[in-house]
Write an enzyme that holds these catalytic residues in place. Sequence first.
Site, PDB file in Angstrom:
ATOM      1  N   GLY A 185       0.816  -1.212   0.000  1.00 54.13           N
ATOM      2  CA  GLY A 185       0.000   0.000   0.000  1.00 54.13           C
ATOM      3  C   GLY A 185       0.847   1.257   0.000  1.00 54.13           C
ATOM      4  N   ASP A 186       1.974   1.218   0.706  1.00 54.82           N
ATOM      5  CA  ASP A 186       2.891   2.363   0.731  1.00 54.82           C
ATOM      6  C   ASP A 186       3.523   2.568  -0.647  1.00 54.82           C
ATOM      7  OD1 ASP A 186       2.349   2.312   3.496  1.00 54.82           O
ATOM      8  OD2 ASP A 186       4.069   1.003   3.861  1.00 54.82           O
TER       9      ASP A 186
END
Length: 300
Positions: free
Chosen positions: A250-251
């Site tokens: 997600g980062d």
Amino acid sequence: MIYTVTWNPALDYILHVENLTKGKIQRTNKEELYPGGKGINVSLVLSEFGIDNIAMGFLAGFTGREIERLLKDKGCETKFIYTKEGMSRINVKIRDNEETDINTSGPVIAKENIDGMMNTLSNLKEDDFLVLAGSIPATLSSNTYEMILESLALKGVKTVVDAEGELLRKVLPYHPFLIKPNEEELKGLFSVNITKREEVIYYAEKLQELGARNVLVSLGEKGAIFLTEEKETYQMEAVKGEVRNTVGAGDAMLAGFLAGYFKTGDFRKAFELSVQTGSASAFSDWLPTKELYPQIFMDK
């Protein structure tokens, strides 16, 4: 300039063993040591794209110094604040046929450290990006994100918030430029069960009604959906491949979006790059790099 804030960075110490057995001495097959934390992950992937950024947050002790050294070795510029007591975390991740994580607490962040951070953030300028990622330590006020967004509201800084629950909900009235909930976080925000893409879009629109300008929703192996402040909706399937590690995906997705937007100013291109980068991260042992995925990180 893009600034990222990681409130409680860590050294992620990954131990690969065969058939972990509790209560016995065992030897590792391989060991890895990485700087960890959501904002740090964003900074590392941005640096792979060649996007200048500054990683910020709080560090302490010899582990803090090692985190900063590792980041600088990866080409990241840093501007951390060191606390007087304690040490930054070492999170141990034991991988055999499954993963066992032991996460530690980290140092106490004093008021003077928060004051120093707020003073640094006060120097941000119009069109700078500020990424606030992850939860905040228990020693900090629960309204820390609100306080930061309120202080920057009139400066034209583009704020990006990747948080969950009330931490995210409370910043929406300050109109963050981008928020990035995943499907589970979206469900939790509205206490609903979501089974269809149409429902994802409906609740993402609700977040815009509450104040978010742009909403990027990660759907894991199902791809992602992006709603722009111009009332456009984009959908994209995830890239197919062997999933090796979802931590940090997600980062990486967020970093891909920022890199695409920073380079082109085009929401569609930024969204497409975000999905490609997030998928590449899931196919990697750690975060994606230009050596492994030159087709993603090459100039476009």
